[in-house]
Design a protein around this motif. Structure first.
Motif, short mmCIF file in Angstrom:
data_model
loop_
_atom_site.label_atom_id
_atom_site.label_comp_id
_atom_site.label_asym_id
_atom_site.label_seq_id
_atom_site.Cartn_x
_atom_site.Cartn_y
_atom_site.Cartn_z
N TYR A 82 17.55 -2.65 47.79
CA TYR A 82 17.65 -3.90 47.25
C TYR A 82 19.04 -4.41 46.95
N THR A 83 19.75 -3.42 46.20
CA THR A 83 21.32 -3.50 45.64
C THR A 83 22.27 -3.71 46.92
N ALA A 84 22.04 -2.97 48.17
CA ALA A 84 22.69 -3.14 49.32
C ALA A 84 22.54 -4.51 49.93
N LEU A 85 21.27 -4.78 50.06
CA LEU A 85 20.98 -6.09 50.81
C LEU A 85 21.53 -7.13 50.12
N ARG A 86 21.36 -7.28 48.75
CA ARG A 86 21.82 -8.32 47.92
C ARG A 86 23.43 -8.63 47.70
N GLN A 87 23.92 -7.52 47.59
CA GLN A 87 25.40 -7.13 47.50
C GLN A 87 26.23 -7.35 48.67
N THR A 88 25.76 -6.91 49.77
CA THR A 88 26.52 -6.82 50.99
C THR A 88 25.71 -7.47 52.15
N HIS A 89 24.85 -6.94 52.87
CA HIS A 89 24.29 -7.20 54.02
C HIS A 89 23.67 -8.78 54.20
N LEU A 90 22.96 -9.33 53.07
CA LEU A 90 22.39 -10.56 53.31
C LEU A 90 23.58 -11.68 53.04
N ARG A 91 24.65 -11.13 52.31
CA ARG A 91 25.94 -12.04 52.41
C ARG A 91 26.50 -12.21 53.65
N MET A 93 25.27 -11.70 56.55
CA MET A 93 24.43 -12.30 57.40
C MET A 93 24.32 -13.90 57.18
N ASP A 94 24.47 -14.19 55.75
CA ASP A 94 24.54 -15.51 55.50
C ASP A 94 25.70 -16.37 55.80
N GLU A 95 26.71 -15.70 55.64
CA GLU A 95 28.09 -16.19 56.03
C GLU A 95 28.22 -16.47 57.52
N VAL A 96 27.70 -15.57 58.53
CA VAL A 96 27.79 -15.54 59.85
C VAL A 96 26.66 -16.82 60.20
N GLY A 97 25.81 -17.16 59.30
CA GLY A 97 24.87 -18.16 59.59
C GLY A 97 23.53 -18.00 60.45
N ILE A 98 23.23 -16.67 60.25
CA ILE A 98 21.92 -16.11 60.77
C ILE A 98 20.85 -16.14 59.90
N VAL A 99 21.23 -16.03 58.53
CA VAL A 99 20.11 -16.35 57.58
C VAL A 99 20.55 -17.33 56.34
#
Length: 199
Positions: A82-91, A93-99
């Motif tokens: 959860y922490t890794a997703l919230r702090q790194t991965h989802l951010r 993916m959001d910056e790239v425009g995938i999510v």
């Protein structure tokens, strides 16, 4: 459509992107796919096709990483993911425009570009490639035709039965190949291909 290939020690990953449907650069998509957790997120979003709470993502990914059922995921396992997703991965993916990562709601929504990204995993290196299987069937069928033509028994005795057997073998191989390909497609089955390969 643009196609690229990424190789690793365990599998080859083939990526095709319908470039007319996205402004996201293929190199950015490869950067996203270079991480296993981000591939898992993309798998879940492609599979479900709707908004997913980050807690549900973390729980399912933790289960896959630790090779346990979702019910056996501990709070610590879930928290780490959860922490890794919230702090790194989802951010990222959001910056790239995938999510679209809605932090305030704790929800991840797939962007339209996700539908234009097709990722499939090639045959694991430890198995016989499908092309070799089809080649073997074709050589077998060719030998059968030759032996039946020159009158070698039992091939000449019932050529229709033998021909039916070869057609059935090709048909069964094609069905199995299609099912395997679906299983090796990101978002195509319940489990991501990387997890399905090791099971």
């Amino acid at each position: 459509m643009l196609v690229r290939q990424l190789e690793s020690a365990r599998f080859d990953m083939h990526l095709s992107v319908r470039t007319d449907e996205t402004d996201v650069e293929v190199d950015q998509i490869f950067m996203i796919l270079s991480n296993r957790r981000r591939r898992f997120v993309l798998h879940i979003l492609k599979r479900d096709g709707e908004d997913v709470p980050i807690g549900a993502l973390a729980e399912e990914i933790a289960a896959w990483e630790h090779e346990v059922p979702v019910q056996e995921v501990t709070g610590q396992m879930r928290k780490n993911v959860y922490t890794a997703l919230r702090q790194t991965h989802l951010r990222k993916m959001d910056e790239v425009g995938i999510v679209a990562f809605q932090k305030d709601r704790g929800v991840v929504r797939p962007e339209a570009v996700v539908d234009g990204i097709d990722v499939s995993y090639a045959v694991p290196r430890r198995t016989l490639p499908w092309s070799m299987q089809y080649l073997g069937l074709a050589i077998g069928a060719g030998l059968f035709i030759l032996l039946a033509y020159v009158g070698v028994w039992p091939f000449s005795a019932a050529p229709f039965a033998w021909a039916t057997a070869f057609v059935a073998a090709f048909l069964i191989s094609a069905i199995l190949h299609g099912r395997y390909r679906s299983r090796m497609q990101l978002g195509g089955q319940e489990l991501p291909p990387e997890v399905a390969i090791r099971n």
